[in-house]
Enzyme design. Structure first.
Site, PDB file in Angstrom:
ATOM      1  N   HIS A 177      -4.303   9.366   3.346  1.00 45.97           N
ATOM      2  CA  HIS A 177      -4.622   7.939   3.200  1.00 45.97           C
ATOM      3  C   HIS A 177      -6.116   7.742   3.456  1.00 45.97           C
ATOM      4  CE1 HIS A 177      -4.568   3.601   3.891  1.00 45.97           C
ATOM      5  NE2 HIS A 177      -3.328   3.559   3.439  1.00 45.97           N
ATOM      6  N   CYS A 219       0.865  -1.169   0.000  1.00 46.79           N
ATOM      7  CA  CYS A 219       0.000   0.000   0.000  1.00 46.79           C
ATOM      8  C   CYS A 219       0.903   1.221   0.000  1.00 46.79           C
ATOM      9  CB  CYS A 219      -0.947  -0.010   1.187  1.00 46.79           C
ATOM     10  SG  CYS A 219      -0.127   0.005   2.786  1.00 46.79           S
TER      11      CYS A 219
END
Length: 619
Positions: A542, A26
């Site tokens: 995020h 990620c």
């Protein structure tokens, strides 16, 4: 950083390529699905240059790299036969116990803010009543009590929505099922004392208000029934017949069989825990207080939530969560002991800060960043928790309100007959853990490591000092509710290992630029963006937790790597409803990843915030 060497070291220390089933990444982490997590050498991995920490989430082993993760990931591919992301499937299925824990944690986590808020209101109301400021007959008391009690009375509806998202069924049908069980006519029918039957089948009178297990079983069953009906009904009739038939089947089945079974299971668990404390007493409290930190590390603490809720509903109090208070105070005391003993100025400051944080109920920074790192302090924390748990059991301390915090802010949860005993006991594990830590001592962080400690905390993708920065203001990239990073259900963010900042729970699915600068990274799954401001601040946005697993679905990026943007320029859009329906938490961390380049990073806003409002100041 030598990416090739880092990659080779990681491959070796996770057990070699033969132990890897799959690896993706990620914005900040390498995410491994391994055949055997037990053969991983976590201690050595955490010492590899470029690695800032490790974490295990479910069956996934995560290595925290920071902004350089794409380069390390590519180096791993270059040094192995793994060719592309996601080209391997994990043939590993969860065992039954893991699956149950996953369901409970995934169901309770999204509704905890509502329960915590309602519990805090009940606690404040209890204080007001005990001080004589309000009477139970006053209209103010009645209204405030409804605000505090509503989330608990209608808990099955909250759980139904959350469980439906977890099981992938229709959340509104699930809410309708729960609402039917709580309908006043059903409640009146059960309280009449008469025998109740449906189509000749006996219906057992069960109180569904505030219950947990019956609705979890009901929605789990509903997910299968709904899926089966959806497969056999022609498309033109799905909208009407699927929800209709699902409710017509599930509500009666729940009333006749599932509800009573769930109630029996819940009562048996509560009776079992009660019997343990009644018969084992001090020993039970010591064992639970001494092992809570270990239980939390495995994620098994969520399994206690249904029991706790059942205890509060049926008895009016709980004896499990007091031990968790003791465990947290033990972690705080051990970190305080490290602060007293350490000669390393940087680490001493870190230990003192995390001790204070743990006292306030957030233990991850102290537990992972200090006590486990030093080893012996972690043992001291367990000893402190055991002593505190033994004391609470010996004097019979009870927990009356689910306040949502197991630190000083949650002390109102003890308001009742044993409140004074609870308050007197809070310092016990802290003092014991601090003293044991000081006596046992530990191998201190060497002074020459100070720079490394600061660098790890900063999570900069460049060496500290390599970028010239000046003071500046960061503006909100989202419209939503500002929250602290400690409220993010991911230790990597909540412990600030990635850097300092804030989080925002969005109310609109639009992300705009928080600074004027250059887009450094648009992650391929579009759930996260990195931007470097004109003044040198490196910002990570995020969107959501674990949303990398959506593989870009429901996200639309409006910029690409290298684009120049101004404050307020659109960066990405996301479908809030679809992401939430898929079971993901949308809380969005906004992190200053080069935290070490600044003296202070100060939040400027609480509560609701509009995009382009100032939220952080860096100096």
């Amino acid at each position: 950083m030598d990416y090739q060497k880092t990659a080779k070291d990681i491959l070796e220390l996770v057990g070699g390529e033969a132990n890897i089933q799959n690896v993706i990444h990620c914005m900040t982490r390498l995410r491994f699905n391994l055949k055997d997590n037990q053969i991983v050498d976590r201690k050595k991995i955490e010492k590899v240059p470029g690695v800032m920490g490790t974490n295990i989430s479910g069956d996934q082993f995560q290595i925290i790299i920071g902004n350089d993760v794409p380069k390390v990931y590519q180096a791993i591919l270059d040094n192995s036969s793994i060719k592309t992301e996601g080209n391997q499937k994990s043939g590993k299925s969860k065992n039954a116990i893991s699956a149950i824990f996953d369901v409970i944690s995934g169901t309770f986590t999204p509704i905890l803010p509502a329960i915590a808020g309602a519990g805090m209101i009940k606690g404040l109301l209890a204080i007001a009543a005990s001080m004589g400021w309000l009477t139970a007959e006053s209209q103010v008391y009645v209204i405030l009590n409804a605000i505090g009690d509503g989330a608990f009375y209608f808990l099955p509806i909250l759980l139904a929505v959350s469980a439906a998202r977890k099981f992938g069924s229709n959340v509104y049908v699930a809410a309708a099922i729960a609402a039917a069980l709580l309908h006043p006519t059903i409640t009146t029918l059960f309280s009449s004392g008469e025998k109740v039957a449906f189509l000749g089948l006996p219906v057992t009178a069960v109180t569904y208000a505030s219950s947990v297990i019956p609705i979890l079983l009901a929605i789990w069953l509903a997910s299968y029934v709904e899926n089966w009906i959806d497969r056999i009904i022609p498309s033109m009739f799905k909208l009407i017949l699927v929800p209709t038939l699902t409710m017509l089947i599930i509500v009666p089945v729940t009333l006749i069989a599932v509800g009573p079974l769930g109630t029996i299971i819940g009562n048996m668990l509560s009776v079992g825990v009660g019997a343990l404390f009644d018969n084992a007493g001090i020993l039970a409290g010591a064992i639970l207080g001494g092992t809570w930190s270990l239980i939390i590390m495995t994620g098994m603490h969520y399994a206690f939530l249904p029991v706790v809720m059942n205890n509060l509903t049926t008895k009016g109090y709980d004896v499990i969560l007091p031990s968790m208070f003791m465990a947290n105070m033990g972690q705080a005391g051990a970190a305080f002991g490290v602060a007293l003993r350490s000669k390393n100025k940087t680490f001493k400051s870190l230990a003192m800060t995390t001790s204070i944080t743990a006292v306030m109920g957030v233990t991850e920074p102290a537990m992972y960043g200090v006590n486990m790192r030093m080893k012996k302090p972690f043992i001291a924390a367990l000893i402190g928790g055991a002593v505190g748990g033994a004391y609470y059991s010996a004097v019979g301390v009870k927990y009356y309100i689910l306040g949502g915090n197991v630190g000083l802010p949650g002390i109102a949860s003890f308001i009742g007959d044993t409140f004074l005993l609870a308050v007197l006991g809070l310092p016990i594990p802290f003092i014991v853990a601090a003293v044991v830590t000081y006596i046992l001592s530990f191998t201190d962080v060497e002074n020459e490591e100070e720079e490394e400690v600061v660098e790890e905390a900063a999570v900069a993708n460049k060496e500290v000092g390599a970028t010239v920065v000046t003071a500046e203001t960061i503006y909100s990239p989202l419209k939503g509710e500002v929250k602290s990073l400690s409220e993010v259900n991911d230790a990597t963010f909540s412990s600030e290992v990635m850097g300092k900042g804030i989080s925002i729970l969005p109310i609109e699915g639009e992300v705009v630029a928080p600074v004027s600068g250059t887009i450094t990274t648009v992650f391929k799954t579009k759930h996260a963006i990195g931007i470097t401001s004109e003044n040198g601040a490196e910002i990570l946005i995020h969107v959501g937790i674990d949303t990398v697993r959506l593989d870009g679905e429901h996200f639309t990026a409006h910029v690409k790597d290298g684009d120049i943007v101004k404050v307020g320029d659109p960066l990405l859009s996301f479908d809030m409803a679809a992401i939430t329906a898929a079971g993901y938490d949308l809380i969005t961390p906004i992190i200053v990843t080069n935290t070490g380049n600044y003296q202070t990073i100060k939040p400027l806003k609480d509560g609701l915030v509009n995009s382009k409002e100032a939220v952080l100041t860096l100096s």
